[in-house]
Write a protein that holds these residues in place. Sequence first.
Motif, PDB file in Angstrom:
ATOM      1  N   ARG A  50       0.807  -1.220   0.000  1.00 34.41           N
ATOM      2  CA  ARG A  50       0.000   0.000   0.000  1.00 34.41           C
ATOM      3  C   ARG A  50       0.844   1.276   0.000  1.00 34.41           C
ATOM      4  O   ARG A  50       0.597   2.181  -0.761  1.00 34.41           O
ATOM      5  CB  ARG A  50      -0.925  -0.009   1.233  1.00 34.41           C
ATOM      6  N   ARG A  51       1.889   1.338   0.889  1.00 32.55           N
ATOM      7  CA  ARG A  51       2.603   2.603   1.051  1.00 32.55           C
ATOM      8  C   ARG A  51       4.122   2.486   1.021  1.00 32.55           C
ATOM      9  O   ARG A  51       4.790   3.301   0.420  1.00 32.55           O
ATOM     10  CB  ARG A  51       2.207   3.267   2.384  1.00 32.55           C
ATOM     11  N   ASP A  86      -4.188  -0.185  -3.839  1.00 33.27           N
ATOM     12  CA  ASP A  86      -5.176  -0.178  -2.759  1.00 33.27           C
ATOM     13  C   ASP A  86      -6.194  -1.267  -3.084  1.00 33.27           C
ATOM     14  O   ASP A  86      -6.946  -1.153  -4.061  1.00 33.27           O
ATOM     15  CB  ASP A  86      -5.837   1.195  -2.687  1.00 33.27           C
ATOM     16  N   THR A 115      -8.918  -2.009  -1.876  1.00 24.79           N
ATOM     17  CA  THR A 115     -10.334  -1.651  -1.756  1.00 24.79           C
ATOM     18  C   THR A 115     -10.855  -0.957  -3.011  1.00 24.79           C
ATOM     19  O   THR A 115     -12.053  -0.689  -3.115  1.00 24.79           O
ATOM     20  CB  THR A 115     -10.581  -0.729  -0.543  1.00 24.79           C
ATOM     21  N   ASP A 116      -9.965  -0.692  -3.952  1.00 24.36           N
ATOM     22  CA  ASP A 116     -10.321   0.006  -5.191  1.00 24.36           C
ATOM     23  C   ASP A 116     -10.370  -1.008  -6.325  1.00 24.36           C
ATOM     24  O   ASP A 116      -9.340  -1.573  -6.704  1.00 24.36           O
ATOM     25  CB  ASP A 116      -9.271   1.087  -5.477  1.00 24.36           C
ATOM     26  N   GLN A 159      -7.761  -0.601  -9.142  1.00 21.31           N
ATOM     27  CA  GLN A 159      -6.391  -0.908  -8.749  1.00 21.31           C
ATOM     28  C   GLN A 159      -6.185  -2.409  -8.584  1.00 21.31           C
ATOM     29  O   GLN A 159      -5.101  -2.931  -8.850  1.00 21.31           O
ATOM     30  CB  GLN A 159      -6.025  -0.156  -7.471  1.00 21.31           C
ATOM     31  N   HIS A 171     -13.360   1.493   7.562  1.00 14.18           N
ATOM     32  CA  HIS A 171     -12.008   1.197   7.094  1.00 14.18           C
ATOM     33  C   HIS A 171     -11.670  -0.282   7.300  1.00 14.18           C
ATOM     34  O   HIS A 171     -11.126  -0.935   6.408  1.00 14.18           O
ATOM     35  CB  HIS A 171     -10.997   2.077   7.838  1.00 14.18           C
ATOM     36  N   VAL A 182     -11.012  -2.809   4.054  1.00 13.14           N
ATOM     37  CA  VAL A 182      -9.727  -3.472   3.801  1.00 13.14           C
ATOM     38  C   VAL A 182      -9.821  -4.979   4.019  1.00 13.14           C
ATOM     39  O   VAL A 182      -9.372  -5.768   3.191  1.00 13.14           O
ATOM     40  CB  VAL A 182      -8.620  -2.875   4.694  1.00 13.14           C
TER      41      VAL A 182
END
Length: 242
Positions: free
Chosen positions: A34-35, A60, A62-63, A66, A106, A110
């Motif tokens: 993710r990051r 991500d 959740t998208d 993506q 959230h 996820v």
Amino acid sequence: MTPVTVVTGGSRGIGAATVRQLAATGHDIALCYRRDTAAAESVLRDVQAAGRRGIAVQADTTDPEQVVRLFDAAQELGEITGLVNNAGVTSPIGPFVDLTVTDLRHVVDVNLIGYVLCAQQAARRMSTGAAIVNVSSAAATLGSPGEYIHYAAVKAATDTLTTGLAKELGPRGIRVNAVSPGTIWTDIHTISGLPDRPALIADRVPLGRAGYPDEIAAAIVWLLSPQASYTSGAVLRVAGGQ
């Protein structure tokens, strides 16, 4: 055919340990993170040091768009034979009545929606002999009172997702299982506000300690392997006796 496995949340903790063990057993890896690009690149170097091919994809889960991009990139390595649904989050530990809608959404996004989106893409692209492993939690049956009941509830949904997918995809020769870890020494506890939580819960565990990422990764790797060819719909608990 060389196995090609997608691992979400693959830059740290259980995911990183799983990537390393899979590479050591001959898998090419599409690692999703993710990051933390530096952490993902470090794990990728270990994949390459094991003599396997690997790619790191920042996405991500959740998208939906993506997630499609992640699986498109993974297919550049070859036919996708495995998915480890591992990307997960908790929220600050506290009483159920203090849970905010933001934290609730959230955790659901996820830990459940992300798993569904990734499993959906995998199911569309996989063929006979492929396998999915969902990373659940012992919290699904323990309930996590006073800590994060909502997280436990979502992990119970992961177990149900595993059962349903195993039944639906089984006729296509695709196995679906889950691993249900207890408390493990990873940095996921930092967001809960108790980074040393694994030490604090040791006296609740029959084996007297929290677990380590490699211990969970070993179970995941086995479930993806030919040795688990008749195992589907299982939730394998790796929780020190809890």
